[in-house]
Design an enzyme around this catalytic site. Structure first.
Site: not given
Length: 292
Positions: A145, A168
């Site tokens: 990501s 994250y």
């Protein structure tokens, strides 16, 4: 069709939500791979298996809780190989996410995210590596990501990854780091190890109905699947150790982009179209970061 994966077996995790994992599984199947799909719940996996079979290939479904050391991940590769044969392609797509302020994260939530995003992919890679080395071929692809990137500033951007992405983004940064290290360790052994992120956001079912992302950020699942296929079938002596973004990679390679079925070119998303789309995304991000 080229049949770039003919005779190969692939394992794709996190393939039960009709998102990136399902699209990659379908694209690999369209190129001849037998594909195992894995996730926590069986219901969505049956849909992925139907897509694999519609592509003219075969596969199998496996339920596993990658967050739980006792949830089946230790035996997953062995079960896949018993059913389909030695794993040639591993796609670590399963992920646990979320954006919230640093002090709101509990250790239990952090541990679960780390298990899914870092340790499960690491473990599965360890399990497929001996066979890949013995055969002198293989591909490991970790889906990452842009949240792994360090926020630029000050002044800092206003996006959720910049302002609330400590947990994250931190797990994806570690995933990227060991991806490259493993690529170094396996270089010259016929094994490609790469990480791939959407350029900004992939049009998964969840994001398609979300107000978080402007339309300009959205790319079809087909582009992610095509980029994944490129990394899983490229020359492992050169196309390895990459922390790649889907549209940039496809433009760099000049690779024609087909839909997930592999039967048609994707209108508006060919290599000549991609620089303009990337520029539009960057312009929107710059505009959003300066708008308080």
């Amino acid at each position: 069709m080229a049949g770039e994966c003919a005779g190969r077996v692939a394992l794709v995790t996190g393939a039960s939500q009709g998102g990136i994992g399902t699209a990659i599984a379908q694209r690999l199947a369209a190129e001849g791979a037998r594909v195992a799909v894995a996730a926590r719940t069986r219901e969505g996996l049956e849909e992925a298996l139907a897509a694999i079979e519609a592509a003219g290939s075969s596969g199998a479904v496996f339920t596993v809780d990658l967050a739980d050391p006792e949830g089946g991940r230790e035996t997953l590769v062995a079960r896949v190989e018993d059913a389909l044969g030695p794993v040639d392609v591993l796609v670590n797509n399963a992920a646990a996410g979320g954006y919230k302020p640093f002090e709101e994260w509990t250790l239990d939530a952090l541990r679960r995210m780390q298990e899914v995003n870092v340790w499960a992919p690491w473990l599965l890679a360890q399990h497929v590596l001996p066979g890949m080395r013995a055969r002198g071929r293989g591909a490991i692809l970790n889906i990452s990501s842009a949240s792994a990137e360090l926020p630029a500033g000050p002044p800092f951007g206003t996006s959720a990854p910049a302002r609330r992405g400590s947990a994250y983004g931190g797990t994806k940064a570690m995933l990227n780091r060991w991806t490259v290290s493993l690529a170094v360790e396996t270089h010259g052994q016929g094994i490609a190890v790469n990480a791939l992120s959407p350029q900004a956001a992939a049009r998964t079912r969840a994001l398609a109905t979300s107000s978080w992302f402007p339309e300009v950020y959205m790319e079809p699942l087909d582009t992610m699947a095509e980029a994944a296929l490129a990394l899983c079938t490229g020359d492992p002596s050169t196309l390895t150790g990459r922390i790649a973004y889907s549209l940039e990679l496809l433009a760099e390679l000049g690779r024609p982009v087909r839909d997930v079925t592999g039967t048609a070119l994707l209108d508006g998303w060919q290599p000549a179209d991609l620089p303009g789309r990337i520029a539009a995304q960057r312009a929107e991000r710059a505009r959003a970061d300066t708008a308080e």
